[in-house]
Design a protein around this motif. Sequence first.
Motif, PDB file in Angstrom:
ATOM      1  N   LEU A   1       0.836  -1.205   0.000  1.00  0.00           N
ATOM      2  CA  LEU A   1       0.000   0.000   0.000  1.00  0.00           C
ATOM      3  C   LEU A   1       0.868   1.251   0.000  1.00  0.00           C
ATOM      4  O   LEU A   1       0.891   2.043   0.952  1.00  0.00           O
TER       5      LEU A   1
ATOM      6  N   ALA B   1      -6.137  -4.001  -0.977  1.00  0.00           N
ATOM      7  CA  ALA B   1      -6.111  -4.805   0.247  1.00  0.00           C
ATOM      8  C   ALA B   1      -7.069  -5.973   0.229  1.00  0.00           C
ATOM      9  O   ALA B   1      -7.017  -6.825   1.123  1.00  0.00           O
TER      10      ALA B   1
ATOM     11  N   LEU C   1      -0.471  -6.239   5.071  1.00  0.00           N
ATOM     12  CA  LEU C   1      -0.391  -4.943   4.408  1.00  0.00           C
ATOM     13  C   LEU C   1       1.006  -4.379   4.655  1.00  0.00           C
ATOM     14  O   LEU C   1       1.440  -4.277   5.803  1.00  0.00           O
TER      15      LEU C   1
ATOM     16  N   THR D   1       3.060  -1.071   4.391  1.00  0.00           N
ATOM     17  CA  THR D   1       2.749   0.361   4.311  1.00  0.00           C
ATOM     18  C   THR D   1       4.016   1.182   4.533  1.00  0.00           C
ATOM     19  O   THR D   1       5.059   0.674   4.919  1.00  0.00           O
TER      20      THR D   1
ATOM     21  N   THR E   1       0.999   6.240   2.836  1.00  0.00           N
ATOM     22  CA  THR E   1      -0.140   5.321   2.931  1.00  0.00           C
ATOM     23  C   THR E   1      -1.270   6.033   3.664  1.00  0.00           C
ATOM     24  O   THR E   1      -1.053   6.585   4.748  1.00  0.00           O
TER      25      THR E   1
ATOM     26  N   PRO F   1      -6.992  -8.031   7.185  1.00  0.00           N
ATOM     27  CA  PRO F   1      -5.583  -8.402   7.275  1.00  0.00           C
ATOM     28  C   PRO F   1      -5.173  -8.787   8.698  1.00  0.00           C
ATOM     29  O   PRO F   1      -5.662  -8.239   9.677  1.00  0.00           O
TER      30      PRO F   1
ATOM     31  N   ILE G   1      -0.004  -5.662   9.752  1.00  0.00           N
ATOM     32  CA  ILE G   1       0.396  -4.412   9.114  1.00  0.00           C
ATOM     33  C   ILE G   1       1.887  -4.248   9.360  1.00  0.00           C
ATOM     34  O   ILE G   1       2.334  -4.159  10.506  1.00  0.00           O
TER      35      ILE G   1
END
Length: 341
Positions: A7, A60, A66, A68, A72, A86, A89
Amino acid sequence: MPRLAVLMSPERADDVIDADTRALLDQHFEVVWAEDRHSAGPAQPGKPPALDPAAVAELAAGAEVLLTSWGTPRLGKELWAEGQGPKVIAHAAGTVKNLVDPEVLQAGVGVFTAGPRIAWSVGEYCLGAMLTLARRLPRFDAAVRGGGWKQTAYRGHELRGAKVGIVGASSTARALIAMLAPYECDLAVYDPYLQDERAAELGVRTTTLDDVAAAPFLSIHVPNVPETKGMITRELIENLPDGAVVVNSSRGPAVDQAALLEHALRGRIYAALDVYDPEPPSFAEHVLQSGNLLLTPHIAGDTAEGHLALAGYVLRDAIRWLADGTRGPSFVDPATWSIAA
């Protein structure tokens, strides 16, 4: 293989993902990369474009992880609607407070930040700034450029054996502490959350803020929370010893900036400022010309090697956490959210 969504814009990905990490991604994940069409706009000089918030849901969808970074958009709780969403992160940047709500962590999502890796770069900056100002290098540099030579009114000082006051025992402070080991300094730390046992492990002593701020070297490492706003007061600055070196690489609002500049412009102290209140600052010409100030544009944690290492730093911890629940150094503990940077 689990799906991982990157992302961030392609330009930001090039900034924080090195070749080894791209190979790691391909080895462990089905990777969904953002494309130029997902960017919020064209890149600005020296700054990759942000990701379009409208692209988050598309990228996503179905992702367990994810990845990032800066640019983002904030991740809304709707990504975890009905208990889905998710599991991880992995933030290839610093603070996650502007990225997710704490409820996401409390719901069991593993969140990882590259803050500890950035801390090493910040530690190097702080050490370099201390040495630069202790030796009065900006003044000597200006003298030579102006056709002069030795400045008999100024003689530099050594860092070795000096008392160094450190405000906050954050990851950046711990990096600096490690780098100061060869200098055999008296390391005095003020942090109400630092336990004596941990202080002993770090090789520092805990003390009061007044004692820390009376040191000839003072380095500030606090998060941007209400409790730290203005904590380095005018009174503390007035009590700094003559010739003291102050380094602020944390947050501008932590320091009474007007008082600090006043004492530096009087020639009484030296200051290295990488953060300001507000940012960017707008200083008069006489401030910009002061040989007692080292001014940098919030780049203490910004190095070429450091940036390229960020994604790999968080991904390796994320992979271990998914495998067996191991909490590596980049894991964000929900219990310490309120005092985290």
